[in-house]
Design an enzyme around this catalytic site. Structure first.
Site, PDB file in Angstrom:
ATOM      1  N   MET B   1       0.831  -1.196   0.000  1.00 31.13           N
ATOM      2  CA  MET B   1       0.000   0.000   0.000  1.00 31.13           C
ATOM      3  C   MET B   1       0.867   1.247   0.000  1.00 31.13           C
ATOM      4  SD  MET B   1      -3.111  -0.879  -0.184  1.00 31.13           S
ATOM      5  CE  MET B   1      -4.365  -2.055   0.314  1.00 31.13           C
ATOM      6  N   CYS B   2       0.215   2.350  -0.095  1.00 33.18           N
ATOM      7  CA  CYS B   2       0.942   3.610  -0.260  1.00 33.18           C
ATOM      8  C   CYS B   2       0.239   4.654   0.592  1.00 33.18           C
ATOM      9  CB  CYS B   2       0.898   4.058  -1.717  1.00 33.18           C
ATOM     10  SG  CYS B   2       1.313   2.737  -2.871  1.00 33.18           S
ATOM     11  N   GLN B   3       0.734   5.877   0.543  1.00 38.33           N
ATOM     12  CA  GLN B   3       0.007   6.972   1.168  1.00 38.33           C
ATOM     13  C   GLN B   3      -0.099   8.131   0.194  1.00 38.33           C
ATOM     14  OE1 GLN B   3       0.448   8.109   5.233  1.00 38.33           O
ATOM     15  NE2 GLN B   3       0.747   6.016   5.956  1.00 38.33           N
TER      16      GLN B   3
END
Lengths: 258, 258
Positions: B1-3
């Site tokens: 995942m990322c932000q």
């Protein structure tokens, strides 16, 4: 008018030395202070730094001078505005995507009374003749080869035709790359040099800097540097013929006679 | 995942404070170290900085933290790779052109078994689900409105439909902007805050930094900041509803109920 700088190599190479002298022409040793930009291809990826400030005053240009980004294809531009105001959207290089690759373009010159229809896929965002020419080039390439990048000889023939048509509108020095090939068209002034073994040292015309490429290179490295005017005063640069469209691949020019 | 981090304002504003804490999550206070990127719209122009290095180690991220670039729309992303290797062409935000404007997109999530046809105008260069989703969004928008950007209500309705279809493949938090509007879709986690008069001070969660916005703002300024998780611990952030597509314009969210 503007100035152009390009690099095409067989191994990822940094352009710090060439960019140092080149960017000095952006407001220090010359008058091209209406913005600047540089694109680096790294594999399929591409990063572009653009700024509407003079290159000599730009913190981003300072980063590019100091931080070695290793790339096989580079296109840089310093701007002296002719058409289009001084604004970020008018800074070269411009970028678009075609055939699942990024394409990057920078132009030195001036196309007069050039008002192509923009009803196609590629439309200019800013208001320079240069971006319109880039969009037209991509539009025509896409029309000729809708699905995939064709073989280089086919691509060259079509691009050469488009270029001849565009050059009728005025001065058209350009650099165009998709990260694999670097296309170079000369309308007035463009020069290149191929650096390969045996390497030597080079001295900048614009700044009193010497670099010894023997310390920085390996045996098989090959780097072509293309610039509006030579960047060094102790090397022999080749002037590109007026009307000539060159293609560089892996650090060497391929001259197609059409 | 990322932000994700986004900003939408009614006056050009720098994002140094928010980016300082956010980029610390790219390898220092959190694990998102597989590259990062940030796009700044300035008028019609757009500049994107991307890097496949962790944001905390990147000289380019250091420049962005220190050099105030004033923009009305910003999209930033720090990456923890799910699909697509760590490479420049897989770094967000992605950029394309539509209707004579640049469009920029960043995604946090994972779309499973998502293999759209790419025979249209927009093709992915890298191999992330995110870039494929972006290309599909633009393809569908172009099909619906071939010539020009439509009125916001029309655009929103079509984008909302496309988004719902895409969200069936998995997690789809995204930020999308053309420099005028910032579209924000929440699948799991996204929060926002609107800063306007009376301004106060804010304290970063990630770094022990406080900024007093009273010293940096004028009366009518309005800035919306959107982030995966809140960036400050002394302000009230609004959690965006799951499945909601928000549009920000001039620093305010517009909630279309379709």
């Amino acid at each position: 008018m503007c100035q152009l700088l390009g690099m095409n190599c067989n191994v990822p190479t940094d352009i710090c030395f060439s960019f140092e002298g080149f960017s000095a022409r952006g407001g220090k040793t010359d008058v091209h202070q209406d913005g600047w930009g540089i694109a680096f291809f790294e594999g399929l990826g591409c990063r572009i730094f653009i700024d509407s400030k003079p290159a000599v005053d730009s913190p981003i240009a300072e980063l590019v001078r100091r931080y070695p980004i290793h790339s096989t294809n580079v296109i840089a531009h310093i701007r002296k505005a002719t058409q289009g105001e001084i604004a970020l959207e008018n800074c070269h290089p411009f970028i678009r995507a075609l055939w699942g690759r990024y394409w990057v373009f920078a132009h030195n010159g001036n196309l007069e009374n050039f008002h192509p229809e923009s009803a196609g896929f590629y439309q200019a965002v800013g208001n320079t003749d240069s971006e319109k020419a880039f969009c037209l080039i991509l539009e025509k390439l896409r029309e000729s080869f809708p699905q995939h990048k064709p073989a280089l000889t086919e691509l060259y023939a079509v691009l050469n035709e488009i270029t001849k048509t565009l050059a009728e509108y005025g001065i058209l020095n350009f650099l165009l790359s998709d990260g694999e090939h670097l296309f170079v068209h000369c309308s007035t002034n463009l020069h290149y040099i191929v650096r390969q073994a045996p390497f030597a040292s080079a001295h900048s015309i614009d700044e009193d800097i010497t670099v010894d490429f023997r310390e920085l290179t390996k045996e098989g490295d090959r780097v072509a540097v293309i610039a509006t005017f030579p960047l060094t005063d102790n090397e022999v640069w080749t002037q590109i013929q007026v009307g000539e469209l060159l293609v560089f691949q892996e650090g060497l020019p391929i001259n197609f006679e059409c």
